[in-house]
Scaffold this motif. Structure first.
Motif, PDB file in Angstrom:
ATOM      1  N   ASP A  65       0.828  -1.202   0.000  1.00 37.13           N
ATOM      2  CA  ASP A  65       0.000   0.000   0.000  1.00 37.13           C
ATOM      3  C   ASP A  65       0.871   1.263   0.000  1.00 37.13           C
ATOM      4  N   PHE A  68      -3.886  -4.786  -2.233  1.00 39.43           N
ATOM      5  CA  PHE A  68      -2.710  -4.521  -1.413  1.00 39.43           C
ATOM      6  C   PHE A  68      -2.272  -5.773  -0.652  1.00 39.43           C
ATOM      7  N   ARG A 128      -0.623  -7.115   2.386  1.00 32.19           N
ATOM      8  CA  ARG A 128      -0.337  -6.599   3.715  1.00 32.19           C
ATOM      9  C   ARG A 128       0.212  -7.660   4.667  1.00 32.19           C
ATOM     10  N   ARG A 133      -1.071   6.525  -4.148  1.00 29.95           N
ATOM     11  CA  ARG A 133      -0.787   6.215  -2.755  1.00 29.95           C
ATOM     12  C   ARG A 133       0.019   7.339  -2.116  1.00 29.95           C
TER      13      ARG A 133
END
Length: 217
Positions: free
Chosen positions: A9, A32, A34, A201
């Protein structure tokens, strides 16, 4: 057909791919990564040829390697030149922007101030005069090659936006052609739309750095 970008991200190595897709008017969504489990699953499924991100799913393919993807999408949008001479010039200038951009890529991972101090002392005095000259030589249209947007412009835009955000626009004042270039890029409908969208982003922060490290290590 819509593309799906898989990455952390943040901007990182995926940003040039995002810029290329945006400029080529190729719609995309983002997934994304993560958690380490997500990353390991993608690797186990053979979706990451070299075991790295970013990856783009597009028309049934799993595309990897950021510069290769940027070239591919730029070609879809007619952004790689109209003849062989232009294509070569664009590719050379684009590769130069990748070297320039590499000075900023460790931002946060090797310190915040430390990376910027190093870029300001080494990369910026080396590359900004070159690109200012290239822009000046090509005339006042705000592009590096020919009279329209190209992949080389997208590569330089990524770095100049970083400088503007992290160090301030005053750093560009000695380079008037680069300043004019930035205005030209921001006035492009597709680029402006992307830069002002949720697809863009935010800059690296401690949270992002820690999240990337937790996935990779």
């Amino acid at each position: 057909m819509s593309a799906v970008l898989y990455y952390f991200d943040g901007r990182g190595k995926a940003e040039i791919v995002r810029l290329a897709m945006a400029a080529a008017n190729i719609p995309f969504t983002q997934e994304f990564v993560r958690e380490k489990k997500q990353f390991e699953t993608m690797r186990a499924e053979g979706k990451l040829l070299f075991g790295q991100l970013p990856m783009v799913e597009y028309e049934g393919h799993h595309l990897v390697q950021s510069c290769s993807m940027a070239r591919f999408f730029a070609e879809q949008g007619g952004l790689i030149g109209s003849n062989e001479e232009e294509k070569l010039k664009i590719d050379i200038l684009f590769e130069g922007t990748r070297d320039f951009n590499s000075a900023f890529m460790p931002y946060g991972f090797l310190g915040f101030k430390e990376v910027l101090d190093n870029a300001k002392a080494t990369a910026m005095p080396r590359y900004l005069p070159i690109y200012n000259f290239i822009l000046s030589r090509n005339g006042s249209n705000g592009y590096m090659v020919g009279s329209k947007l190209s992949l080389a412009d997208l590569g330089l835009l990524e770095v100049v936006l970083t400088i503007e955000e992290l160090l301030g626009e005053e750093e560009l004042k000695p380079y008037p052609e680069v300043q004019n270039f930035l205005k030209t890029m921001k006035s492009n409908e597709q680029i402006s739309k992307y830069l002002n969208s949720d697809l863009r982003r935010k800059k690296n922060d401690e949270k992002y750095v820690n999240e990337v490290k937790s996935v990779l290590y």
